[in-house]
Design a protein around this motif. Structure first.
Motif, PDB file in Angstrom:
ATOM      1  N   TYR A 156       0.829  -1.205   0.000  1.00  0.00           N
ATOM      2  CA  TYR A 156       0.000   0.000   0.000  1.00  0.00           C
ATOM      3  C   TYR A 156       0.863   1.253   0.000  1.00  0.00           C
ATOM      4  O   TYR A 156       0.610   2.198  -0.754  1.00  0.00           O
ATOM      5  CB  TYR A 156      -0.935   0.006   1.210  1.00  0.00           C
ATOM      6  N   VAL A 159     -13.857   6.158   6.104  1.00  0.00           N
ATOM      7  CA  VAL A 159     -12.934   6.035   4.981  1.00  0.00           C
ATOM      8  C   VAL A 159     -13.483   5.072   3.938  1.00  0.00           C
ATOM      9  O   VAL A 159     -13.309   5.270   2.734  1.00  0.00           O
ATOM     10  CB  VAL A 159     -11.548   5.575   5.477  1.00  0.00           C
ATOM     11  N   THR A 160     -14.161   4.003   4.383  1.00  0.00           N
ATOM     12  CA  THR A 160     -14.739   3.042   3.446  1.00  0.00           C
ATOM     13  C   THR A 160     -15.721   3.728   2.508  1.00  0.00           C
ATOM     14  O   THR A 160     -15.712   3.507   1.293  1.00  0.00           O
ATOM     15  CB  THR A 160     -15.438   1.898   4.202  1.00  0.00           C
ATOM     16  N   LYS A 205     -13.832   6.023   0.019  1.00  0.00           N
ATOM     17  CA  LYS A 205     -13.060   5.394  -1.057  1.00  0.00           C
ATOM     18  C   LYS A 205     -13.937   4.642  -2.045  1.00  0.00           C
ATOM     19  O   LYS A 205     -13.519   4.410  -3.188  1.00  0.00           O
ATOM     20  CB  LYS A 205     -12.009   4.460  -0.475  1.00  0.00           C
ATOM     21  N   GLY A 254      -8.644   9.113  -5.185  1.00  0.00           N
ATOM     22  CA  GLY A 254      -9.445   8.021  -4.650  1.00  0.00           C
ATOM     23  C   GLY A 254      -8.598   6.828  -4.268  1.00  0.00           C
ATOM     24  O   GLY A 254      -8.855   6.161  -3.262  1.00  0.00           O
ATOM     25  N   LEU A 255      -7.566   6.543  -5.053  1.00  0.00           N
ATOM     26  CA  LEU A 255      -6.666   5.429  -4.736  1.00  0.00           C
ATOM     27  C   LEU A 255      -5.964   5.651  -3.402  1.00  0.00           C
ATOM     28  O   LEU A 255      -5.872   4.736  -2.576  1.00  0.00           O
ATOM     29  CB  LEU A 255      -5.635   5.278  -5.849  1.00  0.00           C
ATOM     30  N   VAL A 272      -6.894   7.476  -0.824  1.00  0.00           N
ATOM     31  CA  VAL A 272      -7.851   7.313   0.269  1.00  0.00           C
ATOM     32  C   VAL A 272      -8.173   5.831   0.469  1.00  0.00           C
ATOM     33  O   VAL A 272      -8.223   5.330   1.602  1.00  0.00           O
ATOM     34  CB  VAL A 272      -9.145   8.101  -0.021  1.00  0.00           C
ATOM     35  N   SER A 273      -8.378   5.111  -0.636  1.00  0.00           N
ATOM     36  CA  SER A 273      -8.722   3.697  -0.573  1.00  0.00           C
ATOM     37  C   SER A 273      -7.621   2.882   0.080  1.00  0.00           C
ATOM     38  O   SER A 273      -7.866   2.040   0.953  1.00  0.00           O
ATOM     39  CB  SER A 273      -8.994   3.160  -1.984  1.00  0.00           C
ATOM     40  N   GLY A 313      -7.362   3.487   3.790  1.00  0.00           N
ATOM     41  CA  GLY A 313      -8.430   2.797   4.499  1.00  0.00           C
ATOM     42  C   GLY A 313      -8.168   1.310   4.623  1.00  0.00           C
ATOM     43  O   GLY A 313      -8.381   0.702   5.673  1.00  0.00           O
TER      44      GLY A 313
END
Length: 485
Positions: A116, A168-169, A172, A297-298, A300-301, A304
């Motif tokens: 990650y 966060v879910t 994302k 978005g990546l 944040v994803s 999370g």
């Protein structure tokens, strides 16, 4: 351990924080929706067209659904078992294999967490060249700061971390859903039709499907998220419901992201996109802002998913220590219900692997595959345990066992599916896994010595010999150049 010490431990043990069905479902979704979904377009386009992708997702969907149903069934049939994957392996096949399952699952989470940080730095590296592909000194420093920042965040309390994970879910998943909607809006039927067969680019349909099967493994890791955190559920039945709801939601999203991409660009062009390939697909459709949108978005994803996997990794070590299968120092927790020693050990392993990325040529892809392989062994043992407890033991004339036939079918299918995936991973990752498993036995020995117990039973000695032999073979293979990291 004296009675006084036992009583003192019981008094000092904090009451687990209780989590609702939405929060448990968010744990499942949060652990599965990470880096993998953003790389799906190119990973599939490299191997298959639309037809092969539909078949591959159907096979993977049924197989992983069986595994999700396994965790749902076990949550109901064995409500006494916490930390799902590890506990099921121990109950079904003994303490030593249970220890291996706990360690393997924990190690896979720590290795996966490193990917990650590498992916985040690689994504930002498109704008800041000093970060390279996420493997430069600057990337290491920034990743380390992030790693220990999350350590301090989780130390504030499990309920706080779980609540942040739920927020966060949602944050994302929104960009991914926006991508699907925009891709449908810019969908070109003629491009989709040209990509349907894929034979001219990727070969026969059989080879296309075979080539994409392992690409589905990593993205589904985390389906057991609610089961691992079962001791915190307000209601035990919520564990199974959260597992099923989370899986079905994520499966629909993953399959949609893959299929709609074939209607935007020729598959040969999708295959050549830089990761995250979802950003390249959206950029082709709407322009530069699409790439920026997906890249944000990546990040944040991935953050999370990192939070969810860090929570689960520490939980497995903590529960294993509570069951005397890990050294006692790992069972300590703060009044805020945070297993700090287990969390610290997880962060330290991630830090070590993060440093190794500086010396690896293809650390990101290797870590992804190793994460999948390490996770498949605990999955296989859990599925086999489900089949074992559903196996009929009553005399033929005792009448049918209500519901057990279906449970047996689910357990057997899940076992066959995970065994196939482990076989498909190949000997390389099996041998590397042994290199990690064999020395980990030191922790098992420490736990046995603390309890003044016999170190190994005859059966466990056989397992030890196999693991050590596998580790030796792995080291020889690496030294001889037969396999490469």
């Amino acid at each position: 351990m004296t009675e006084a010490e036992t009583a003192r431990d019981a008094d000092a043990s904090p009451r687990p924080a209780k989590l609702s069905l939405p929060t448990l479902t968010a744990m499942v979704v949060g652990s599965m929706v990470g880096a993998g979904v953003f790389s799906l377009p190119s990973r599939f386009a490299e191997e298959t067209g639309v037809a092969g992708a539909l078949i591959a997702w159907s096979i993977a969907g049924v197989g992983m659904l069986m595994l999700a149903l396994v965790f749902q069934t076990l949550a109901i049939r064995r409500p006494d078992l916490d930390a799902g994957v590890y506990a099921y392996a121990k109950a079904g096949f003994g303490e030593y294999l249970g220890f291996f399952s706990a360690f393997g699952y924990w190690a896979s989470a720590c290795v996966g967490n490193v990917t990650y940080w590498v992916l985040i730095m690689s994504t930002v590296g498109a704008v800041v060249p000093a970060l390279g592909e996420g493997d430069t000194v600057l990337a290491l420093v920034l990743s380390s700061i992030g790693l220990w920042g999350f350590f301090l965040l989780i130390c504030r309390g499990v309920k706080e971390a779980a609540a942040i994970n739920r927020i966060v879910t949602v944050a994302k998943v929104v960009p991914i859903l926006v991508f699907i909607v925009l891709a449908l809006f810019y969908f070109k039927a003629d491009v989709f039709a040209e990509n349907f067969g894929g034979e001219d680019y990727a070969g026969s349909l059989f080879s296309q499907v075979r080539g994409t099967m392992l690409a589905t493994v990593f993205v589904f890791l985390g389906v057991e998220g609610a089961s691992v955190y079962s001791r915190h559920a307000k209601r035990r039945e919520d564990v199974g419901r959260a597992t099923l709801l989370g899986f079905l939601s994520v499966f629909a999203v993953f399959a949609s992201v893959t299929i709609v991409s074939y209607g935007i660009m020729p598959m040969s062009e999708i295959a050549e996109l830089r990761q995250p390939s979802m950003a390249g697909v959206l950029e082709h459709a709407v322009g530069t802002w699409g790439q920026v949108f997906v890249s944000v978005g990546l990040i944040v994803s991935v953050l999370g998913a990192y939070l969810a996997w860090t929570l689960m990794a520490a939980e497995v070590l903590f529960v294993a220590a509570k069951d005397d299968d890990m050294p006692r120092f790992l069972r300590r927790a703060t009044p805020a219900d945070v297993p700090v020693p287990a969390l610290l050990m997880s962060s330290l392993l991630s830090q070590v692997v993060l440093i190794v990325t500086l010396f690896s040529e293809d650390a990101f892809n290797f870590a992804l595959d190793l994460t999948s392989s390490l996770s498949l062994i605990p999955y296989l043992l859990a599925a086999a345990f489900a089949a074992k407890i559903a196996w009929p033991r009553r005399p033929p004339d005792a009448g049918p066992r209500r519901g057990r036939t279906g449970e047996l079918a689910v357990g057997v299918l899940a076992t066959v599916y995970t065994a196939f995936l482990l076989f498909a991973a190949g000997p390389k990752f099996v041998l590397v896994s042994f290199i990690l498993y064999a020395p980990a036995t030191v922790l098992f020995v420490m736990a046995r010595r603390e309890q003044n117990r016999r170190l190994f039973s005859p059966r466990e000695v056989v397992i030890l010999i196999i693991s050590v032999a596998g580790a030796v073979m792995g080291l020889v293979a690496l030294a001889a150049g037969w396999i490469h990291l």
